[in-house]
Structures are given as structure tokens and as C-alpha cells.
Scaffold this motif. Structure first.
Motif, PDB file in Angstrom:
ATOM      1  N   GLY A 130      37.076  15.972  42.452  1.00 19.36           N
ATOM      2  CA  GLY A 130      38.527  15.909  42.370  1.00 19.36           C
ATOM      3  C   GLY A 130      39.282  16.185  43.646  1.00 19.36           C
ATOM      4  O   GLY A 130      40.513  16.094  43.676  1.00 19.36           O
ATOM      5  N   ALA A 131      38.584  16.554  44.730  1.00 14.13           N
ATOM      6  CA  ALA A 131      39.271  16.910  45.971  1.00 14.13           C
ATOM      7  C   ALA A 131      39.793  15.677  46.696  1.00 14.13           C
ATOM      8  O   ALA A 131      39.221  14.587  46.601  1.00 14.13           O
ATOM      9  CB  ALA A 131      38.332  17.690  46.893  1.00 14.13           C
ATOM     10  N   ASN A 132      40.877  15.858  47.421  1.00  7.67           N
ATOM     11  CA  ASN A 132      41.366  14.864  48.374  1.00  7.67           C
ATOM     12  C   ASN A 132      40.643  15.137  49.680  1.00  7.67           C
ATOM     13  O   ASN A 132      40.864  16.164  50.328  1.00  7.67           O
ATOM     14  CB  ASN A 132      42.883  15.009  48.543  1.00  7.67           C
ATOM     15  CG  ASN A 132      43.401  14.236  49.747  1.00  7.67           C
ATOM     16  OD1 ASN A 132      42.880  13.171  50.078  1.00  7.67           O
ATOM     17  ND2 ASN A 132      44.413  14.770  50.410  1.00  7.67           N
ATOM     18  N   VAL A 133      39.742  14.252  50.078  1.00 10.01           N
ATOM     19  CA  VAL A 133      38.829  14.525  51.180  1.00 10.01           C
ATOM     20  C   VAL A 133      39.263  13.817  52.460  1.00 10.01           C
ATOM     21  O   VAL A 133      39.540  12.614  52.455  1.00 10.01           O
ATOM     22  CB  VAL A 133      37.381  14.110  50.821  1.00 10.01           C
ATOM     23  CG1 VAL A 133      36.432  14.409  51.975  1.00 10.01           C
ATOM     24  CG2 VAL A 133      36.924  14.841  49.565  1.00 10.01           C
ATOM     25  N   GLN A 134      39.306  14.579  53.538  1.00 12.65           N
ATOM     26  CA  GLN A 134      39.553  14.064  54.879  1.00 12.65           C
ATOM     27  C   GLN A 134      38.224  14.152  55.636  1.00 12.65           C
ATOM     28  O   GLN A 134      37.769  15.248  55.969  1.00 12.65           O
ATOM     29  CB  GLN A 134      40.631  14.891  55.592  1.00 12.65           C
ATOM     30  CG  GLN A 134      41.937  15.005  54.820  1.00 12.65           C
ATOM     31  CD  GLN A 134      42.663  13.674  54.728  1.00 12.65           C
ATOM     32  OE1 GLN A 134      42.808  12.955  55.711  1.00 12.65           O
ATOM     33  NE2 GLN A 134      43.133  13.346  53.522  1.00 12.65           N
ATOM     34  N   LEU A 135      37.597  13.016  55.876  1.00 10.93           N
ATOM     35  CA  LEU A 135      36.284  12.963  56.525  1.00 10.93           C
ATOM     36  C   LEU A 135      36.463  12.668  58.010  1.00 10.93           C
ATOM     37  O   LEU A 135      36.931  11.587  58.382  1.00 10.93           O
ATOM     38  CB  LEU A 135      35.418  11.890  55.866  1.00 10.93           C
ATOM     39  CG  LEU A 135      34.048  11.604  56.494  1.00 10.93           C
ATOM     40  CD1 LEU A 135      33.149  12.838  56.431  1.00 10.93           C
ATOM     41  CD2 LEU A 135      33.376  10.418  55.802  1.00 10.93           C
ATOM     42  N   VAL A 136      36.080  13.620  58.838  1.00 14.08           N
ATOM     43  CA  VAL A 136      36.161  13.449  60.293  1.00 14.08           C
ATOM     44  C   VAL A 136      34.749  13.094  60.759  1.00 14.08           C
ATOM     45  O   VAL A 136      33.861  13.945  60.785  1.00 14.08           O
ATOM     46  CB  VAL A 136      36.686  14.718  60.981  1.00 14.08           C
ATOM     47  CG1 VAL A 136      36.847  14.484  62.483  1.00 14.08           C
ATOM     48  CG2 VAL A 136      38.019  15.143  60.368  1.00 14.08           C
ATOM     49  N   LEU A 137      34.564  11.826  61.106  1.00 16.46           N
ATOM     50  CA  LEU A 137      33.220  11.258  61.253  1.00 16.46           C
ATOM     51  C   LEU A 137      32.940  10.824  62.684  1.00 16.46           C
ATOM     52  O   LEU A 137      33.700  10.056  63.270  1.00 16.46           O
ATOM     53  CB  LEU A 137      33.083  10.064  60.302  1.00 16.46           C
ATOM     54  CG  LEU A 137      31.734   9.374  60.189  1.00 16.46           C
ATOM     55  CD1 LEU A 137      30.660  10.342  59.701  1.00 16.46           C
ATOM     56  CD2 LEU A 137      31.826   8.183  59.233  1.00 16.46           C
TER      57      LEU A 137
END
Length: 408
Positions: free
Chosen positions: A235-242
Motif C-alpha cells: 500500500g505504500a507510495n514508493v519513490q525508487l531512486v535507482l
């Protein structure tokens, strides 16, 4: 609602078509059954050239029909279509996608599809040129317009020997997609991390020496991406720093920020940090970078070349030093010796709530593997050693530990 048992008791109708990716159906069924799902399979005749009905029947514990009639009785496509909670066509070949889009019905699978009253998901599998053909793009758009859900394709090695788009999602990714589908359907507000923002760092960084060369490491980003997907499924709003990697997430609800250097990652994470509830620092960040970057390619000259290095910014320490009330910080520790000692030291010194320790000495763990073997240490002194598992399973265990810490 627990994301880890959402598939328990769910009725999954798996449609298998004629594609080399059909072999993945065996693993997919095994994983679904392990999650407690009830699985029935229907195949096209072409699919039997790639994997036998007996194999899929044994794994699903249900007969696998391929034809409308076997001359003694008929297979009730209407009842199969009404039985399922969801129909998943995987692999969905270009041929079957075209027939689904046009409403053609020349085999049992298509008859079941046209009779299905449940949501339909499809996982395309084909060569890149077929995937990019305007006819295929139009057919996929039609299926999406019908309300069907497409499981995103992956990039990688294809049956033709080429590399590119068209590869079917891995079985673990499809299970995660199904979990997310049912969680959303049954009420997103009840997800354990609903309304929370999570930052995940993943992959390597590169530190330039000159316009041609750089310093980096062997990180693939697989573990971090799996964690991002597990957080999104919860359920999280994910910010992926890739960092630089050809991999990409297959989940909606994840925003990806592509970076190159440790400084890029430091800047991006700190810009996002004030709004974050959870940070999982899974990236393999370079500890050092060249003090001076040459503006032209360094030519081969002397027998030795000396490059002065300076420290990169310590992202995890910075986050720990500025951690606010209610923020939860997770780090990773990858060592070759004294693993436990170094992991616990990092947990204390960088003000972490949880640290994930893995070792290059463990077979099947570390860079580029699809599996991992980890030990979790939390700030309360709890220690949990996990056996060798797929990185998707490890990711779900890490997310469960995060949820437990939040409610401690």
C-alpha cells in the motif's frame, strides 16, 4: 489486511498459450499453490508443445483440458469462466492476444476467455519486433480498453537470442501483481502501509574517471527493486531512486528516479526525505570517487596510472543524523568478514531501525543472484536469520519486519 496471505483461497484460472515462456507456468502454479490459491489450468493445443498437460495437472492438482470435447464428454467453458476469481493468461502470445482482441474462438482457452465473468489479466510474451509491431500494440490497447490488466513485460534475453522488450514477467512478479490486484479490489485503505511514502535506493552508482571510464560495482538492483514492489503491494507510495541498471519495476504506484553518481543519489534522496515515512537504503553506493574527473579520455602512457580518490557523501549517515519522529530507516550491510560485528556497528552508528545483513560468502547470495540469504537485526535487539530464498520472498520478509517495527 495481510499482503502475504491475500491469495489464500482465491480461485485462479491460468491460461497457457503456445510460447517458449510456457515453461514458467510450472513455477507460477507452484508459487500460487504455496500461497494457498486454488489453481485450474486451461491450455491451447500449441502450448502442449512447450510443456505437458500432465506437468501442470500434477502441480495444480486439477485436470488440464485443451479441447472443447474429448469425444466422450465436453469441457464446460462457461462454468470454467464463471468459476474463477481471476483469469490470468500467461504466457499470452501475440497470436492469442490478437484473437482475444477480435473475439475469435477457435480453441477452449478462447471459449473460456469469452465466457469469463471475472477480471482478466494477461502477461505478454514474444520477441521484441512482434511486441513493437503496430498490430500488436493495437491489440494490447483493445484488451486494456476492455478493462483487462496487462502485467508489464520485461527486457532481457529473448528466445531469438536477441536482447530487448517482450520477455514475460517472472513468476514471482506475477504473484506479486496478483496480490496487489486483490489487495486493491478488497480495499486499499486496509493495506498495512496505505497512505505512507517509502523511499527505496537500489542498484549501483558510477563515479566518472574521464568521459569513457568510471568506477562502479556488481550490483544489479534486483534486491532493491523487489523491496520497492513489496512495499507498493503493501500500500505504500514508493519513490525508487535507482542507479544505472537495465532493470525496471513492473509495478504501478512506483515512481522511479534514475541517477548515476553517489552525489546524484544523495541529492535526490534528501529532496524526497522530508515527506518519507520509510526509507530502505538497498543501493550499493560507491564509497570513493576520483578527486578530479578528466575532461578528455586518458590515453595509455606510463606503465602506472595513479588516481586520487575522495570520499563520497555518506547517504545513510546523513539520513540517520536527520531522522525525524516517526521516520523508519533501514540499511544494508554486505561484508566478506566479521559480518555480524560490522552490521551491528552500522545499526548503532547510523541510527538505523533495521539492518539487513548478507554475506558474499553465502552461496546464492549477493550481487546478480535471483536469491538471497539474509539476517535481520532491529534496534530492539531482535535477530532473525532467514534461509536462502528468492529476492521477492526476502523483500516480503523485510516489509513484514518494517510493519512489525511500526506497530511495536
Amino acid at each position: 489486511m495481510d499482503a502475504n496471505n491475500i491469495l489464500s483461497g482465491k480461485k485462479i484460472l491460468l491460461g497457457v498459450t503456445g510460447s517458449i515462456a510456457a515453461y514458467k507456468a510450472a513455477t507460477l502454479i507452484r508459487l500460487l499453490v504455496k500461497e494457498g490459491a486454488v489453481v485450474k489450468v486451461v491450455m491451447t493445443p500449441a502450448a502442449a508443445g512447450f510443456i505437458t498437460p500432465l506437468t501442470l495437472a500434477t502441480l495444480s492438482k486439477n485436470e488440464v483440458p485443451m479441447n472443447i470435447s474429448d469425444h466422450n464428454s465436453w469441457n464446460n467453458h462457461v462454468m470454467l469462466g464463471r468459476w474463477a476469481d481471476v483469469m490470468l493468461v500467461a504466457p499470452a502470445s501475440a497470436n492469442t492476444i490478437a484473437k482475444m482482441a477480435l473475439g475469435l474462438c477457435d480453441n477452449l482457452l478462447l471459449a473460456v476467455y469469452l465466457s469469463a465473468t471475472c477480471p482478466v489479466l494477461f502477461a505478454p510474451a514474444m520477441d521484441e519486433d512482434m511486441w513493437r509491431h503496430p498490430a500488436t500494440r493495437s491489440n494490447v490497447d483493445k484488451l486494456v480498453a476492455y478493462g483487462h490488466l496487462q502485467i508489464p513485460i520485461a527486457s532481457g534475453e529473448l528466445a531469438s537470442g536477441l536482447f530487448g522488450e517482450g520477455r514475460m514477467a517472472e513468476p514471482e512478479e506475477m504473484v506479486a501483481f496478483l496480490q496487489q490486484h486483490f489487495l486493491k479490489k478488497e480495499g486499499a485503505g486496509s493495506l498495512p502501509l496505505s497512505g505512507q511514502t517509502a523511499i527505496v535506493t537500489a542498484g549501483p552508482t558510477i563515479e566518472h574517471i574521464d568521459p569513457v571510464r568510471y568506477i562502479s560495482n556488481h550490483s544489479s538492483g534486483k534486491m532493491g527493486i523487489a523491496i520497492a514492489e513489496a512495499l507498493a503491494a503493501a500500500g505504500a507510495n514508493v519513490q525508487l531512486v535507482l542507479g544505472p541498471t537495465p532493470l525496471q519495476t513492473t509495478h504501478t504506484g512506483i515512481t522511479t528516479w534514475r541517477i548515476q553518481t553517489a552525489q546524484n543519489m544523495y541529492d535526490q534522496v534528501n529532496a524526497l526525505y522530508p515527506q518519507a515515512n520509510i526509507v530502505v537504503a538497498a543501493a550499493a553506493v560507491a564509497d570513493y570517487r576520483p578527486a578530479v574527473i578528466a575532461d578528455r579520455k586518458i590515453k595509455k602512457g606510463e606503465a602506472q596510472l595513479h588516481i586520487d580518490l575522495e570520499k563520497t557523501p555518506d547517504i545513510l549517515r546523513s539520513l540517520g543524523d536527520h531522522k525525524g519522529a516517526g521516520q523508519l530507516l533501514v540499511g544494508f550491510s554486505l561484508e566478506t568478514n566479521n559480518e555480524r560485528e560490522y552490521a551491528l556497528k552500522k545499526l548503532r552508528e547510523k541510527h538505523l531501525d533495521l539492518i539487513v545483513m548478507n554475506s558474499l560468502a553465502d552461496a546464492g547470495a549477493g550481487f546478480n543472484y535471483d536469491t538471497n540469504k539474509v539476517t535481520l537485526f532491529d534496534k530492539n535487539g531482535k535477530e532473525q536469520s532467514l534461509p536462502l530464498k528468492s529476492k521477492q520472498e526476502v523483500a516480503r520478509d523485510i516489509v513484514s519486519a518494517i510493519i512489525e517495527l511500526q506497530h511495536a
